[in-house]
Design a protein around this motif. Structure first.
Motif, PDB file in Angstrom:
ATOM      1  N   ALA A  80       0.850  -1.202   0.000  1.00  0.00           N
ATOM      2  CA  ALA A  80       0.000   0.000   0.000  1.00  0.00           C
ATOM      3  C   ALA A  80       0.885   1.252   0.000  1.00  0.00           C
ATOM      4  O   ALA A  80       0.579   2.238  -0.677  1.00  0.00           O
ATOM      5  CB  ALA A  80      -0.932  -0.014   1.212  1.00  0.00           C
ATOM      6  N   VAL A  81       1.996   1.196   0.722  1.00  0.00           N
ATOM      7  CA  VAL A  81       2.922   2.345   0.731  1.00  0.00           C
ATOM      8  C   VAL A  81       3.543   2.508  -0.657  1.00  0.00           C
ATOM      9  O   VAL A  81       3.607   3.618  -1.200  1.00  0.00           O
ATOM     10  CB  VAL A  81       4.006   2.173   1.820  1.00  0.00           C
ATOM     11  N   VAL A  82       3.976   1.406  -1.259  1.00  0.00           N
ATOM     12  CA  VAL A  82       4.596   1.472  -2.594  1.00  0.00           C
ATOM     13  C   VAL A  82       3.618   2.099  -3.594  1.00  0.00           C
ATOM     14  O   VAL A  82       3.984   2.980  -4.383  1.00  0.00           O
ATOM     15  CB  VAL A  82       5.041   0.050  -3.052  1.00  0.00           C
ATOM     16  N   ASP A  83       2.361   1.676  -3.554  1.00  0.00           N
ATOM     17  CA  ASP A  83       1.362   2.222  -4.490  1.00  0.00           C
ATOM     18  C   ASP A  83       1.068   3.696  -4.192  1.00  0.00           C
ATOM     19  O   ASP A  83       0.831   4.494  -5.105  1.00  0.00           O
ATOM     20  CB  ASP A  83       0.058   1.419  -4.416  1.00  0.00           C
ATOM     21  N   THR A  84       1.055   4.046  -2.914  1.00  0.00           N
ATOM     22  CA  THR A  84       0.802   5.447  -2.542  1.00  0.00           C
ATOM     23  C   THR A  84       1.942   6.326  -3.051  1.00  0.00           C
ATOM     24  O   THR A  84       1.711   7.403  -3.626  1.00  0.00           O
ATOM     25  CB  THR A  84       0.672   5.571  -1.003  1.00  0.00           C
ATOM     26  N   LEU A  85       3.158   5.861  -2.877  1.00  0.00           N
ATOM     27  CA  LEU A  85       4.314   6.631  -3.361  1.00  0.00           C
ATOM     28  C   LEU A  85       4.200   6.812  -4.875  1.00  0.00           C
ATOM     29  O   LEU A  85       4.450   7.912  -5.403  1.00  0.00           O
ATOM     30  CB  LEU A  85       5.619   5.913  -3.000  1.00  0.00           C
ATOM     31  N   ALA A  86       3.791   5.742  -5.571  1.00  0.00           N
ATOM     32  CA  ALA A  86       3.667   5.817  -7.032  1.00  0.00           C
ATOM     33  C   ALA A  86       2.644   6.882  -7.434  1.00  0.00           C
ATOM     34  O   ALA A  86       2.832   7.597  -8.427  1.00  0.00           O
ATOM     35  CB  ALA A  86       3.270   4.456  -7.600  1.00  0.00           C
TER      36      ALA A  86
END
Ligand code: ATP
Ligand code: BTN
Length: 236
Positions: A80-86
């Protein structure tokens, strides 16, 4: 299926640790309840290490009540963090087992805690606009530092909750799909690393992350599986 993560949000100005707070309310609140604080006075990482949590970052814990507590829950947070950063143009990568890195430094950490099969707390720390303490500067980074300007915190929280909800569903229904994504986003695959498990150290090349969440390594000519746990991973 209705949304689970974020159905109820408890926003606090200051708290010792959102994970601690979430633990005290967990038995009495519905699954998906989120605790978010502006500041933590005693934010924690694994093994009681301290987590710097000044105002400007996201310090959040989610109460989850899956049918079975599974250590792979940590990846719901990391993805979820990786997608939010993206969503904000930042390329984030998972440092197995519980960190997210961006621009070569740590931008986020995930701390899962639980009580039997009763509940799990998924704690997420994400550096957004907060200052990074001097002593962590070489190893830690914030979204603001990478983007070069302040980031709208509320929007980041909204995206994070959206992605947490999405990955939690995938975790429940198709965990193998979640693990495929974890594999894709784990930057240590192919690297030589040293793993410290209690007082034993193993050095070898990371081959893969397996579907059960463990790390497959090539150590001294042999395949070795490292289980998820309080392991520490250093690059060589
Ligand atoms: P290791 O792999 O050696 O165990 P880790 O980074 O995974 O390291 P954790 O216990 O999971 O260690 O995380 C806590 C560590 O994170 C602290 O010891 C500190 O070095 C670092 N840290 C603390 N606050 C922050 C922050 N806001 N941003 C990034 N890193 C932080
Ligand atoms: C780690 O890298 O070791 C995990 C750090 C987790 C920090 C978050 S911030 C919200 C929640 N409350 C805590 O005290 N810790 C987690």
């Amino acid at each position: 299926m209705n949304r689970v993560v974020g159905i109820r949000i408890i926003s606090l100005e200051e708290v010792d640790s959102t994970n601690e707070y979430a633990k005290t309310i967990a038995p009495d609140v519905p699954e998906g309840t989120v605790v978010v604080a502006k500041r933590q006075t005693a934010g924690r990482g694994r093994k009681g290490r301290s987590w710097a949590s000044p105002e400007g970052g996201i310090w959040m814990s989610v109460v989850l009540k899956p049918p079975r507590i599974d250590p792979r829950l940590v990846f719901v947070g990391a993805l979820a963090v990786v997608d939010t950063l993206a969503d904000f143009g930042i390329s984030g990568w998972i440092k197995w087992p519980n960190d997210v890195w961006a621009g070569g430094r740590k931008i986020s950490g995930v701390l899962t805690e639980g009580r039997g099969d009763e509940y799990a707390i998924l704690g997420i720390g994400l550096n957004v606009n907060n200052p990074i303490p001097e002593e962590l500067r070489g190893n830690a980074v914030s979204m603001m530092e990478l983007i070069g300007s302040k980031v709208p915190l509320e929007k980041v929280i909204e995206r994070l909750l959206f992605h947490l909800d999405g990955w939690y569903r995938v975790f429940l229904e198709r965990p193998e799909l979640m693990m495929a994504k974890v594999r894709e986003k784990t930057f240590i695959i192919g690297m030589t690393v040293r793993i410290l498990e209690d007082n034993t150290a193993v050095t070898g090349r990371v081959l893969d992350v397996l579907d059960d969440g463990s790390l497959l390594m090539f150590v001294g000519g042999q395949l070795r599986r490292i289980l998820y746990g309080d392991v520490s991973l250093k690059f060589l």
